[in-house]
Write a protein that holds these residues in place. Structure first.
Motif, PDB file in Angstrom:
ATOM      1  N   GLU A   1      11.090  -0.199   0.776  1.00 16.87           N
ATOM      2  CA  GLU A   1      11.176  -0.614   0.229  1.00 16.87           C
ATOM      3  C   GLU A   1      10.881  -1.492   0.534  1.00 16.87           C
ATOM      4  OE1 GLU A   1      15.260   0.977  -1.882  1.00 16.87           O
ATOM      5  OE2 GLU A   1      13.801   1.843  -3.221  1.00 16.87           O
ATOM      6  N   ALA A   2      12.017  -2.048   1.956  1.00 19.66           N
ATOM      7  CA  ALA A   2      11.925  -3.644   2.055  1.00 19.66           C
ATOM      8  C   ALA A   2      10.719  -3.411   2.799  1.00 19.66           C
ATOM      9  CB  ALA A   2      13.157  -3.569   3.714  1.00 19.66           C
ATOM     10  N   ALA A   3       9.500  -2.699   3.318  1.00 17.28           N
ATOM     11  CA  ALA A   3       8.737  -3.364   3.065  1.00 17.28           C
ATOM     12  C   ALA A   3       7.723  -3.209   2.144  1.00 17.28           C
ATOM     13  CB  ALA A   3       7.793  -1.841   4.604  1.00 17.28           C
ATOM     14  N   MET A   4       7.955  -2.468   1.133  1.00 15.61           N
ATOM     15  CA  MET A   4       6.501  -2.710   0.356  1.00 15.61           C
ATOM     16  C   MET A   4       6.609  -4.035  -0.432  1.00 15.61           C
ATOM     17  SD  MET A   4       4.772  -0.065  -0.868  1.00 15.61           S
ATOM     18  CE  MET A   4       4.773   0.480  -2.492  1.00 15.61           C
ATOM     19  N   THR A   5       8.581  -4.767  -0.461  1.00 21.50           N
ATOM     20  CA  THR A   5       8.573  -6.301  -1.072  1.00 21.50           C
ATOM     21  C   THR A   5       8.502  -7.243   0.079  1.00 21.50           C
ATOM     22  OG1 THR A   5      10.617  -6.203  -0.280  1.00 21.50           O
ATOM     23  CG2 THR A   5       9.785  -5.519  -2.403  1.00 21.50           C
ATOM     24  N   GLY A   6       8.000  -6.803   1.446  1.00 22.10           N
ATOM     25  CA  GLY A   6       7.675  -7.221   1.996  1.00 22.10           C
ATOM     26  C   GLY A   6       8.779  -8.752   3.140  1.00 22.10           C
TER      27      GLY A   6
ATOM     28  N   TYR B   1       0.956  -4.023   3.860  1.00 21.85           N
ATOM     29  CA  TYR B   1       1.840  -2.637   3.339  1.00 21.85           C
ATOM     30  C   TYR B   1       1.779  -1.824   2.474  1.00 21.85           C
ATOM     31  CZ  TYR B   1       5.354   0.711   4.250  1.00 21.85           C
ATOM     32  OH  TYR B   1       6.116   2.091   4.401  1.00 21.85           O
ATOM     33  N   ARG B   2       2.466  -2.755   1.195  1.00 21.93           N
ATOM     34  CA  ARG B   2       2.151  -2.242   0.115  1.00 21.93           C
ATOM     35  C   ARG B   2       0.501  -1.651  -0.108  1.00 21.93           C
ATOM     36  NH1 ARG B   2       4.588  -3.148  -5.273  1.00 21.93           N
ATOM     37  NH2 ARG B   2       6.300  -4.217  -4.137  1.00 21.93           N
ATOM     38  N   GLN B   3      -0.402  -3.104  -0.297  1.00 22.13           N
ATOM     39  CA  GLN B   3      -1.976  -2.718  -0.554  1.00 22.13           C
ATOM     40  C   GLN B   3      -2.556  -1.499   0.186  1.00 22.13           C
ATOM     41  OE1 GLN B   3      -3.424  -6.275   1.153  1.00 22.13           O
ATOM     42  NE2 GLN B   3      -3.120  -7.335  -1.292  1.00 22.13           N
ATOM     43  N   ARG B   4      -2.106  -1.233   1.289  1.00 24.31           N
ATOM     44  CA  ARG B   4      -1.918   0.186   1.675  1.00 24.31           C
ATOM     45  C   ARG B   4      -1.929   1.439   1.102  1.00 24.31           C
ATOM     46  NH1 ARG B   4      -0.861  -1.475   8.630  1.00 24.31           N
ATOM     47  NH2 ARG B   4      -2.165   0.747   9.031  1.00 24.31           N
ATOM     48  N   VAL B   5      -0.087   1.219   1.496  1.00 22.63           N
ATOM     49  CA  VAL B   5       0.729   2.483   0.713  1.00 22.63           C
ATOM     50  C   VAL B   5      -0.200   2.755  -0.758  1.00 22.63           C
ATOM     51  CG1 VAL B   5       2.651   3.160  -0.278  1.00 22.63           C
ATOM     52  CG2 VAL B   5       2.628   1.913   1.844  1.00 22.63           C
ATOM     53  N   GLU B   6      -0.199   1.845  -1.833  1.00 20.71           N
ATOM     54  CA  GLU B   6      -0.749   1.957  -2.952  1.00 20.71           C
ATOM     55  C   GLU B   6      -3.095   2.732  -2.355  1.00 20.71           C
ATOM     56  OE1 GLU B   6      -0.432  -1.767  -4.442  1.00 20.71           O
ATOM     57  OE2 GLU B   6       1.751  -1.027  -5.454  1.00 20.71           O
ATOM     58  N   ALA B   7      -3.543   1.950  -2.020  1.00 19.98           N
ATOM     59  CA  ALA B   7      -4.444   2.535  -1.976  1.00 19.98           C
ATOM     60  C   ALA B   7      -4.638   3.828  -1.455  1.00 19.98           C
ATOM     61  CB  ALA B   7      -5.567   1.630  -1.053  1.00 19.98           C
TER      62      ALA B   7
END
Length: 260
Positions: free
Chosen positions: A254-259, A136-142
């Protein structure tokens, strides 16, 4: 005299196998002078074929090895080894087996010979693990990086904000296709509609026209009823619902960003 070049690498290995056995023969009291001369002159494979084709049932060397109980060092034994058989015809291998069995040699001893390293099946390369799906974090940042590279409006003649299909997909996945309003009257609402997609709507807590960002931290998934209440409900009720949903969107993002 032509040597064994036509038999390639396997022919060379067969010849070396025969030569490697010479010291053991000498140690047993038999010096195979003529046999060694034949190998040096015509090659190991040609020598074996010549001896197998001899008119007599056995060669002089074979008889000597039988007397010394050393038939496991004979040409016939080498010909019967599985990794050398392709060098010889079926008739030649059959003749070698016949000579051994006629002299009461146990052919099962051939199967007990360890397979040499050069002909052992190579250890298969481990199947590489498929690359992990982007988080999720990688896709958001991309997507954030991609947004910086494209215009903020759809055309030069309109101020309509460009909505991110990636962010919409992420929010749907994050919510599992269910309404994220904790006060929803149907918390288990999960209807699948056309194209096998859940009948829910992705909504910006603070609308894009109000300056709200097109970002998962400002987006929630609502069932049609909760979306209608947020859009057309009473002012006080809408204000309270927005406040609640703003916290939900931020926390779940935030929870999804941290896994978590």
């Amino acid at each position: 005299m032509v040597r064994d070049e036509q038999y390639g690498e396997l022919g060379k290995r067969f010849e070396q196998y025969l030569l490697d056995g010479i010291p053991a023969l000498r140690k047993a009291g038999y010096n195979p002078f003529e046999f060694l001369r034949m190998i040096k002159t015509t090659g190991g494979v040609h020598t074996a074929k010549r001896l197998l084709a001899s008119a007599g049932d056995t060669s002089y060397g074979f008889t000597k090895l039988w007397e010394k109980q050393k038939l496991d060092t004979s040409v016939e034994f080498a010909v019967c080894l599985p990794w050398f058989r392709e060098l010889f015809t079926e008739a030649e291998v059959g003749r070698a087996e016949f000579r051994l069995t006629e002299h009461r040699f146990d052919l099962s001893r051939i199967d007990a010979v360890p397979v040499p390293a050069w002909c052992a099946a190579p250890t298969p390369e481990p199947t590489p693990e498929p690359p992990a799906a982007p988080t999720y974090r990688q896709r958001v940042e991309a997507e954030e990086a991609a947004q910086l590279a494209r215009p903020a409006t759809s055309t030069a003649l309109t101020t309509e904000a460009v909505r991110s299909a990636v962010f919409r997909s992420l929010v749907l996945e994050r919510a599992g296709g269910r309404c994220e309003n904790p006060g929803c009257g149907h918390p288990d609402f999960h209807v699948i509609g056309r194209n096998d997609m859940p009948v829910v709507e992705v909504d910006h807590v603070h609308g894009l026209g109000e300056g709200g960002p097109d970002h998962p931290a400002n987006m929630v998934v609502l069932c049609p009823n909760c979306h209608a209440v947020k859009t057309r409900g009473r002012d006080a009720e809408v204000a309270e619902l927005r406040k609640l949903l703003a916290g939900i969107a931020r926390q779940r993002h935030e929870a999804a960003m941290t896994g978590a």
